[in-house]
Design a protein around this motif. Sequence first.
Motif, PDB file in Angstrom:
ATOM      1  N   GLU A  59       0.840  -1.196   0.000  1.00  0.00           N
ATOM      2  CA  GLU A  59       0.000   0.000   0.000  1.00  0.00           C
ATOM      3  C   GLU A  59       0.877   1.249   0.000  1.00  0.00           C
ATOM      4  OE1 GLU A  59      -3.324   2.200   2.867  1.00  0.00           O
ATOM      5  OE2 GLU A  59      -2.423   0.285   3.450  1.00  0.00           O
ATOM      6  N   TRP A  60       0.546   2.195  -0.866  1.00  0.00           N
ATOM      7  CA  TRP A  60       1.327   3.429  -0.926  1.00  0.00           C
ATOM      8  C   TRP A  60       0.866   4.396   0.154  1.00  0.00           C
ATOM      9  CZ3 TRP A  60       0.216   8.640  -1.712  1.00  0.00           C
ATOM     10  CH2 TRP A  60       1.336   9.454  -1.894  1.00  0.00           C
ATOM     11  N   LYS A  61       1.853   4.992   0.814  1.00  0.00           N
ATOM     12  CA  LYS A  61       1.560   6.034   1.795  1.00  0.00           C
ATOM     13  C   LYS A  61       2.515   7.190   1.568  1.00  0.00           C
ATOM     14  CE  LYS A  61      -0.046   2.937   5.469  1.00  0.00           C
ATOM     15  NZ  LYS A  61       0.187   2.478   6.855  1.00  0.00           N
ATOM     16  N   PRO A  62       2.016   8.410   1.663  1.00  0.00           N
ATOM     17  CA  PRO A  62       2.932   9.557   1.476  1.00  0.00           C
ATOM     18  C   PRO A  62       3.962   9.586   2.599  1.00  0.00           C
ATOM     19  CG  PRO A  62       0.790  10.300   2.277  1.00  0.00           C
ATOM     20  CD  PRO A  62       0.648   8.836   1.949  1.00  0.00           C
ATOM     21  N   LYS A  63       5.120  10.111   2.305  1.00  0.00           N
ATOM     22  CA  LYS A  63       6.170  10.203   3.317  1.00  0.00           C
ATOM     23  C   LYS A  63       5.762  11.198   4.404  1.00  0.00           C
ATOM     24  CE  LYS A  63       8.820  13.763   0.877  1.00  0.00           C
ATOM     25  NZ  LYS A  63      10.099  14.109   0.201  1.00  0.00           N
ATOM     26  N   GLN A  64       6.366  11.019   5.585  1.00  0.00           N
ATOM     27  CA  GLN A  64       6.068  11.875   6.730  1.00  0.00           C
ATOM     28  C   GLN A  64       7.036  13.051   6.801  1.00  0.00           C
ATOM     29  OE1 GLN A  64       3.572  11.245   9.433  1.00  0.00           O
ATOM     30  NE2 GLN A  64       2.757  10.122   7.675  1.00  0.00           N
ATOM     31  N   ILE A  65       6.527  14.185   7.192  1.00  0.00           N
ATOM     32  CA  ILE A  65       7.349  15.374   7.417  1.00  0.00           C
ATOM     33  C   ILE A  65       7.015  15.944   8.795  1.00  0.00           C
ATOM     34  CG2 ILE A  65       7.550  15.926   4.958  1.00  0.00           C
ATOM     35  CD1 ILE A  65       5.363  18.075   5.417  1.00  0.00           C
ATOM     36  N   ASP A  66       7.890  16.803   9.311  1.00  0.00           N
ATOM     37  CA  ASP A  66       7.636  17.446  10.599  1.00  0.00           C
ATOM     38  C   ASP A  66       6.352  18.268  10.538  1.00  0.00           C
ATOM     39  OD1 ASP A  66       9.902  16.359  11.667  1.00  0.00           O
ATOM     40  OD2 ASP A  66      11.160  18.113  11.251  1.00  0.00           O
ATOM     41  N   ASN A  67       5.538  18.138  11.573  1.00  0.00           N
ATOM     42  CA  ASN A  67       4.269  18.855  11.642  1.00  0.00           C
ATOM     43  C   ASN A  67       4.528  20.304  12.070  1.00  0.00           C
ATOM     44  OD1 ASN A  67       1.678  19.765  11.993  1.00  0.00           O
ATOM     45  ND2 ASN A  67       1.182  18.354  13.675  1.00  0.00           N
ATOM     46  N   PRO A  68       4.257  21.260  11.211  1.00  0.00           N
ATOM     47  CA  PRO A  68       4.505  22.670  11.585  1.00  0.00           C
ATOM     48  C   PRO A  68       3.585  23.155  12.707  1.00  0.00           C
ATOM     49  CG  PRO A  68       3.347  22.539   9.477  1.00  0.00           C
ATOM     50  CD  PRO A  68       3.725  21.143   9.829  1.00  0.00           C
ATOM     51  N   ASP A  69       2.470  22.471  12.935  1.00  0.00           N
ATOM     52  CA  ASP A  69       1.521  22.883  13.979  1.00  0.00           C
ATOM     53  C   ASP A  69       1.676  22.071  15.262  1.00  0.00           C
ATOM     54  OD1 ASP A  69       0.331  24.738  12.224  1.00  0.00           O
ATOM     55  OD2 ASP A  69      -0.893  23.141  11.319  1.00  0.00           O
ATOM     56  N   TYR A  70       2.759  21.288  15.350  1.00  0.00           N
ATOM     57  CA  TYR A  70       2.946  20.402  16.512  1.00  0.00           C
ATOM     58  C   TYR A  70       3.156  21.217  17.794  1.00  0.00           C
ATOM     59  CZ  TYR A  70       5.208  16.896  19.506  1.00  0.00           C
ATOM     60  OH  TYR A  70       5.535  16.064  20.548  1.00  0.00           O
ATOM     61  N   LYS A  71       2.389  20.874  18.838  1.00  0.00           N
ATOM     62  CA  LYS A  71       2.483  21.580  20.115  1.00  0.00           C
ATOM     63  C   LYS A  71       3.025  20.695  21.236  1.00  0.00           C
ATOM     64  CE  LYS A  71      -1.326  24.798  19.220  1.00  0.00           C
ATOM     65  NZ  LYS A  71      -2.616  25.336  19.757  1.00  0.00           N
ATOM     66  N   GLY A  72       3.366  19.470  20.898  1.00  0.00           N
ATOM     67  CA  GLY A  72       3.846  18.551  21.926  1.00  0.00           C
ATOM     68  C   GLY A  72       2.693  17.795  22.558  1.00  0.00           C
ATOM     69  N   PRO A  73       3.007  16.782  23.394  1.00  0.00           N
ATOM     70  CA  PRO A  73       1.929  16.027  24.041  1.00  0.00           C
ATOM     71  C   PRO A  73       1.165  16.921  25.017  1.00  0.00           C
ATOM     72  CG  PRO A  73       4.059  15.403  24.955  1.00  0.00           C
ATOM     73  CD  PRO A  73       4.343  16.297  23.798  1.00  0.00           C
ATOM     74  N   TRP A  74      -0.132  16.757  25.039  1.00  0.00           N
ATOM     75  CA  TRP A  74      -0.946  17.542  25.968  1.00  0.00           C
ATOM     76  C   TRP A  74      -0.929  16.883  27.336  1.00  0.00           C
ATOM     77  CZ3 TRP A  74      -5.731  16.789  28.608  1.00  0.00           C
ATOM     78  CH2 TRP A  74      -6.264  17.955  29.175  1.00  0.00           C
ATOM     79  N   ILE A  75      -0.570  17.608  28.342  1.00  0.00           N
ATOM     80  CA  ILE A  75      -0.498  17.090  29.706  1.00  0.00           C
ATOM     81  C   ILE A  75      -1.708  17.581  30.487  1.00  0.00           C
ATOM     82  CG2 ILE A  75       0.843  17.034  31.838  1.00  0.00           C
ATOM     83  CD1 ILE A  75       3.339  17.529  30.147  1.00  0.00           C
ATOM     84  N   HIS A  76      -2.449  16.609  30.999  1.00  0.00           N
ATOM     85  CA  HIS A  76      -3.648  16.950  31.747  1.00  0.00           C
ATOM     86  C   HIS A  76      -3.249  17.659  33.036  1.00  0.00           C
ATOM     87  CE1 HIS A  76      -8.053  15.655  32.208  1.00  0.00           C
ATOM     88  NE2 HIS A  76      -7.834  16.573  33.136  1.00  0.00           N
ATOM     89  N   PRO A  77      -3.700  18.871  33.251  1.00  0.00           N
ATOM     90  CA  PRO A  77      -3.336  19.579  34.495  1.00  0.00           C
ATOM     91  C   PRO A  77      -3.925  18.879  35.720  1.00  0.00           C
ATOM     92  CG  PRO A  77      -4.993  20.805  33.263  1.00  0.00           C
ATOM     93  CD  PRO A  77      -4.543  19.689  32.372  1.00  0.00           C
TER      94      PRO A  77
END
Length: 405
Positions: free
Chosen positions: A274-292
């Motif tokens: 199965e063809w899948k597009p290559k992955q690139i760095d997410n420009p909107d990445y904010k990191g894992p969300w930590i539940h306060p």
Amino acid sequence: MKTHWLLLGILVGVVTVEAKIYFEERFGEKDWASRWVQSAHAGKEFGDFKLTPGKFYGDAEKDQGIQTSQDARFYGLSTKFEPFSNQDKPLVIQFSIKHEQNIDCGGGYVKVFDCSLDQKDMHGESPYLIMFGPDICGPGTKKVHVIFNYKGTNHLVKKDIRCKDDVFSHLYTLVVNPDNTYEVLIDNEKAQSGELEEDWDMLPPKKIKDPDATKPDDWDDRSTVPDPDDTKPEDWDQPEHIPDPDATKPDDWDDEMDGEWEPPMIDNPDYKGEWKPKQIDNPDYKGPWIHPEVDNPEYTADPQLYKYEEICSLGLDLWQVKSGTIFDNFLVGDDPEEAKRVGEETWGATKDDAKKMKDEQDEEERKKAEEEAKAGQPEKDEDDEDLDDEDEDDELEEEMDHDEL
């Protein structure tokens, strides 16, 4: 000057505080059974304890302990002593244990009770204050139990404490301190330590996840995303299996009888999946969300987690598949250093000689096995040798006869 002497008196008073041993049992006297009570709880088939130093020992008298003597049995034995509280002082529980039978499955722990224990009816459901000691069952369970009863509920230590699993005697010590810390020692060496609140779930957690907090809808926690500019190559789509180009229809194939012949299928070397597009760095990445987290309204600190108002009984409540475990050198006190000294005076004084005796026994067994193996091999006697000579003569005559032919 008065102040000076007062301070000196206080210091002397601190230094001369004597260690208190509330209970000690070394099984040196023959009347040990008079101090212990055998449970007769209905529905349990209890095994008997016998007084013995075992098959190997360092000192026949000092190493005497009580040994489980029947396979596949429950064991229920307890003793009582003058009740005390461990408020504002350490609590030390110590004993030695030798799994002489090379135990495969069975308990080796002790239980500490208050004065409400019905000794004649002690069983697995009898409420206890502390359970401490090794437990072995198969290769997967080889641990030291440390269980505290807190407000009617038993709590098992969250840390893994590995026990000894050989045939030699070992000394187990639990120290519970009035600052809510603890220490587990095996053979007078630290095996584990920490804080009661942290290593047991006796109290609710101090912090909990904020029930009103949720991850924002626009929070992007994907570190990579598919490349929107990547496109699938035109020759990408190929079948996973293709007819074998080297296959030929057998000469004896009959289309009318066998049906239309089709070559067997083989893996397609050009198949790419199965063809899948290559992955690139997410420009909107904010990191894992930590539940306060927020303070847990159900949490209340307890500076006396360590404390028991009344300690007055110690018991062995066990199941063993294979018997042979020897318990000895029980001690309940309030001074870890005194317990360590007693441990060296008892277990420590004989352990090396016990190992030496065991090594000598093993060497004797090895030699005996070798001798028996040798004895099991057939040896030639004179008659056999004569028969062998006759056989050789016959073979020589036959060879000579064949030569003559």
